[in-house]
Design a protein around this motif. Structure first.
Motif, PDB file in Angstrom:
ATOM      1  N   GLN A  88       0.859  -1.185   0.000  1.00  0.00           N
ATOM      2  CA  GLN A  88       0.000   0.000   0.000  1.00  0.00           C
ATOM      3  C   GLN A  88       0.896   1.236   0.000  1.00  0.00           C
ATOM      4  OE1 GLN A  88      -3.482   0.147  -0.141  1.00  0.00           O
ATOM      5  NE2 GLN A  88      -3.239  -2.040  -0.603  1.00  0.00           N
ATOM      6  N   LYS A  89       0.612   2.191  -0.891  1.00  0.00           N
ATOM      7  CA  LYS A  89       1.457   3.373  -1.038  1.00  0.00           C
ATOM      8  C   LYS A  89       0.622   4.645  -1.000  1.00  0.00           C
ATOM      9  CE  LYS A  89       2.334   5.044  -4.911  1.00  0.00           C
ATOM     10  NZ  LYS A  89       1.863   6.151  -5.795  1.00  0.00           N
ATOM     11  N   ALA A  90       1.161   5.690  -0.314  1.00  0.00           N
ATOM     12  CA  ALA A  90       0.513   7.008  -0.292  1.00  0.00           C
ATOM     13  C   ALA A  90       1.597   8.068  -0.363  1.00  0.00           C
ATOM     14  CB  ALA A  90      -0.340   7.190   0.962  1.00  0.00           C
ATOM     15  N   LYS A 151       1.596   8.993  11.459  1.00  0.00           N
ATOM     16  CA  LYS A 151       1.152   9.522  10.177  1.00  0.00           C
ATOM     17  C   LYS A 151      -0.100   8.836   9.650  1.00  0.00           C
ATOM     18  CE  LYS A 151       4.412  12.565   9.566  1.00  0.00           C
ATOM     19  NZ  LYS A 151       5.426  12.490   8.516  1.00  0.00           N
ATOM     20  N   SER A 152      -0.481   7.716  10.262  1.00  0.00           N
ATOM     21  CA  SER A 152      -1.641   6.982   9.754  1.00  0.00           C
ATOM     22  C   SER A 152      -2.225   6.106  10.856  1.00  0.00           C
ATOM     23  CB  SER A 152      -1.234   6.114   8.558  1.00  0.00           C
ATOM     24  OG  SER A 152      -2.304   5.300   8.133  1.00  0.00           O
ATOM     25  N   SER A 153      -3.526   5.883  10.755  1.00  0.00           N
ATOM     26  CA  SER A 153      -4.188   4.986  11.706  1.00  0.00           C
ATOM     27  C   SER A 153      -3.920   3.517  11.351  1.00  0.00           C
ATOM     28  CB  SER A 153      -5.700   5.247  11.695  1.00  0.00           C
ATOM     29  OG  SER A 153      -6.235   5.072  10.392  1.00  0.00           O
ATOM     30  N   ARG A 154      -3.376   3.294  10.173  1.00  0.00           N
ATOM     31  CA  ARG A 154      -3.047   1.927   9.775  1.00  0.00           C
ATOM     32  C   ARG A 154      -1.814   1.430  10.534  1.00  0.00           C
ATOM     33  NH1 ARG A 154      -4.013   0.986   3.360  1.00  0.00           N
ATOM     34  NH2 ARG A 154      -5.951   2.154   3.129  1.00  0.00           N
ATOM     35  N   LYS A 155      -1.701   0.126  10.646  1.00  0.00           N
ATOM     36  CA  LYS A 155      -0.521  -0.434  11.301  1.00  0.00           C
ATOM     37  C   LYS A 155       0.569  -0.682  10.264  1.00  0.00           C
ATOM     38  CE  LYS A 155      -1.555  -5.398  10.993  1.00  0.00           C
ATOM     39  NZ  LYS A 155      -1.600  -6.668  11.729  1.00  0.00           N
ATOM     40  N   ASN A 156       1.794  -0.861  10.745  1.00  0.00           N
ATOM     41  CA  ASN A 156       2.944  -1.208   9.895  1.00  0.00           C
ATOM     42  C   ASN A 156       3.186  -0.185   8.788  1.00  0.00           C
ATOM     43  OD1 ASN A 156       3.019  -3.552  11.421  1.00  0.00           O
ATOM     44  ND2 ASN A 156       1.943  -4.787   9.910  1.00  0.00           N
ATOM     45  N   VAL A 157       3.325   1.074   9.155  1.00  0.00           N
ATOM     46  CA  VAL A 157       3.547   2.140   8.179  1.00  0.00           C
ATOM     47  C   VAL A 157       4.944   2.725   8.379  1.00  0.00           C
ATOM     48  CG1 VAL A 157       2.790   4.400   7.338  1.00  0.00           C
ATOM     49  CG2 VAL A 157       1.096   2.730   8.098  1.00  0.00           C
ATOM     50  N   LEU A 169       4.488   7.107   2.069  1.00  0.00           N
ATOM     51  CA  LEU A 169       4.182   6.127   3.100  1.00  0.00           C
ATOM     52  C   LEU A 169       3.983   4.778   2.436  1.00  0.00           C
ATOM     53  CD1 LEU A 169       1.565   8.059   5.304  1.00  0.00           C
ATOM     54  CD2 LEU A 169       4.038   7.900   5.639  1.00  0.00           C
ATOM     55  N   LEU A 170       4.582   3.739   3.015  1.00  0.00           N
ATOM     56  CA  LEU A 170       4.400   2.374   2.525  1.00  0.00           C
ATOM     57  C   LEU A 170       3.868   1.524   3.671  1.00  0.00           C
ATOM     58  CD1 LEU A 170       7.635   1.886   0.392  1.00  0.00           C
ATOM     59  CD2 LEU A 170       5.354   2.512  -0.390  1.00  0.00           C
ATOM     60  N   ILE A 177       6.296  -9.092   6.174  1.00  0.00           N
ATOM     61  CA  ILE A 177       6.501  -8.524   4.837  1.00  0.00           C
ATOM     62  C   ILE A 177       6.972  -7.079   4.929  1.00  0.00           C
ATOM     63  CG2 ILE A 177       5.298  -7.739   2.748  1.00  0.00           C
ATOM     64  CD1 ILE A 177       3.654 -10.235   2.795  1.00  0.00           C
ATOM     65  N   ILE A 178       6.299  -6.274   5.744  1.00  0.00           N
ATOM     66  CA  ILE A 178       6.689  -4.865   5.847  1.00  0.00           C
ATOM     67  C   ILE A 178       8.047  -4.723   6.513  1.00  0.00           C
ATOM     68  CG2 ILE A 178       5.637  -4.313   8.086  1.00  0.00           C
ATOM     69  CD1 ILE A 178       5.465  -2.179   4.875  1.00  0.00           C
ATOM     70  N   LEU A 179       8.353  -5.614   7.452  1.00  0.00           N
ATOM     71  CA  LEU A 179       9.661  -5.563   8.118  1.00  0.00           C
ATOM     72  C   LEU A 179      10.773  -5.900   7.124  1.00  0.00           C
ATOM     73  CD1 LEU A 179      10.824  -5.066  10.967  1.00  0.00           C
ATOM     74  CD2 LEU A 179      10.770  -7.539  11.321  1.00  0.00           C
TER      75      LEU A 179
END
Length: 476
Positions: A88-90, A151-157, A169-170, A177-179
């Motif tokens: 996921q990218k922003a 920066k986001s309410s999502r986890k692992n950002v 932001l990724l 995976i994110i790690l």
């Protein structure tokens, strides 16, 4: 082979970035293979005493050939994909300018110097991509990477910030995976030069393995100095061109920094009349003192407009108005221009209610002062309803006049909204949800915000349902 005797340093990266974009790169690489196939390195004795007996020009081919080889080899390394997959990218900033956060799924391709984003896997994207179109990318040279929970309410950002001021932001919901992506990108950044504006000398491209002889290096250094400038002109132009661009940016940043540190204070600008005192964002008592009143004029105007044409509107105060129009109204009010809410540009009553809520939301200290917050919460916790009402009434009477009188005018208006609940569908509970967090909040949200929100709503509901007992029946 060449690779056994030479280490090709990556310090020259910044000046060679444009080479990677050359569409003739595959053909050049084939040429490199052919050139290397015909090149034979002489055998050098491993004994230290024999090193100085060799002339370096017999070991290393002419400089112009080495530059050609270096460019090709490094261009090949830049094309190597280290990692790819969906994330996921922003993009939240472009050149330092903040952007609205908009998440999207991208096929992310990490190479040794950059990250590219595709809507689908790279092979499919390249086959479907229009001629001349380039994928969005991040230049990792000089970039920074860090976890960005706030920066986001999502986890692992995590966030990547480039030297040009772009911010990305990724994110992935899967922890490992994110790690894995975070460490892969961080390693790629760490391998790149820290200062992209400083090109390295050609000599630093080559390190002789298994040799510490200073005689060889000094001989090669003097050999370079004797060569004509034309032999290196093309390559060095690319190096210094990149350095010049960064140098210009640094000069601009330095001037801006000096301007900001020397800028006059807000008070000085206000005294000179360059900045007028504003309505939005000012303390309630400041606005009232300026207007010689205990209730801001803007609050009265909004209430009058709503009672004139909005009492029966479905979802009044709950439905949001057009934000751009609300901001336009806010600007006019702050510029002390004559305001006529009956004008056709304010015909949407939700714009008026939105501006009124924004006024209360932007107060530096809320309508219910910070020093009274805990006392109101303790009052609403009381079990006996009469005790609860008397305690709240006592607290209201202790408020500063601007807060008390503005509160009384606002809640009297909201009782009229509740009276029309059968048409506008706004009950005391609905208005409590809307106005609770807007009118009162803790100065430091160290406790449970969810619990605070419940109490905030209940206080507003009580003051609406028991308005006559708390404020009395007399009219202003």
């Amino acid at each position: 082979m060449l690779g056994r005797s030479l280490n090709l340093s990556v310090d020259l990266i910044p000046g060679l970035a444009q080479w990677v974009k050359d569409p003739a790169l595959p053909q050049l690489w084939l040429g490199l293979n052919s050139w290397l196939g015909n090149f034979h390195m002489p055998q050098i004795s491993r004994h230290r005493r024999n090193h100085s007996q060799h002339i370096l020009k017999d070991v290393i081919p002419p400089l112009e050939q080495l530059e050609f080889v270096t460019v090709l080899i490094y261009a090949f390394f830049l094309q190597m994909v280290e990692k790819e997959g969906y994330l996921q990218k922003a993009k939240i900033a472009d050149g330092g300018k903040k952007l609205r956060k908009n998440w999207s799924t991208s096929w992310v391709v990490l190479s040794s110097r950059k990250i590219e984003f595709y809507k689908e896997s790279k092979q499919q994207a390249l086959s479907n991509m229009k001629t001349g179109h380039k994928p969005e990318n991040i230049d990792l040279c000089g970039a920074q990477i860090e976890w960005a929970k706030e920066k986001s309410s999502r986890k692992n950002v995590f966030q990547i910030t480039t030297v040009s001021g772009n911010e990305f932001l990724l994110q992935s919901d899967i922890d490992f995976i994110i790690l894995d992506w975070f460490h892969a990108i961080k390693n790629a950044i760490d391998r790149l030069p820290k200062d992209p504006s400083t090109p390295s000398r050609n000599l630093e491209l080559f390190k002789i393995q298994r040799s510490s002889s200073t005689e060889l290096l000094s001989h090669y250094d003097s050999d370079i100095k004797e060569q004509k400038p034309e032999h290196r002109k093309s390559l060095m132009f690319r190096l210094h061109h990149s350095a010049s661009d960064t140098s210009d940016k640094n000069r601009v940043k330095s001037r801006l920094k000096k301007f900001i540190t020397r800028r006059p204070s807000l008070k000085t600008l206000q005294e000179k009349g360059l900045i007028k005192d504003q309505i939005f964002g000012s303390h309630l008592h400041t606005v009232c003192e300026r207007e010689n009143s205990t209730v801001p004029r803007f609050v009265k105007q909004c209430i009058e407009a709503v009672e004139k044409r909005g009492l029966n509107v479905d979802g009044i105060y709950r439905v949001s108005g057009n934000l751009a129009t609300i901001q336009k109204l806010r600007f006019i009010v702050n510029q002390e221009e004559k305001l006529n809410l009956d004008d056709s540009q304010w015909e949407d009553i939700h714009v008026v209610t939105g501006a009124l809520k924004m006024f209360f939301r932007e107060l530096p200290e809320p309508l219910f002062p910070y020093s009274f917050f805990e006392r109101f919460v303790e009052a609403i916790k009381k079990q006996d309803n009469n005790t609860r009402i008397e305690t709240v009434k006592s607290l209201v009477q202790k408020l500063p006049p601007p807060n008390r009188d503005t509160m009384k005018v606002l809640f009297r208006h909201l009782t009229k909204i509740v009276a029309k609940a059968s048409k506008n569908l706004m009950s005391t509970q609905s208005l409590g949800i809307v106005f609770g967090p807007t009118l009162l909040r803790a100065e430091n949200e160290a406790g449970n915000m969810a619990v605070h929100m419940v109490y905030q709503n209940q206080i507003v509901e009580l003051m609406l349902s028991e308005y006559s007992k708390i404020f009395g029946l007399e009219e202003d």
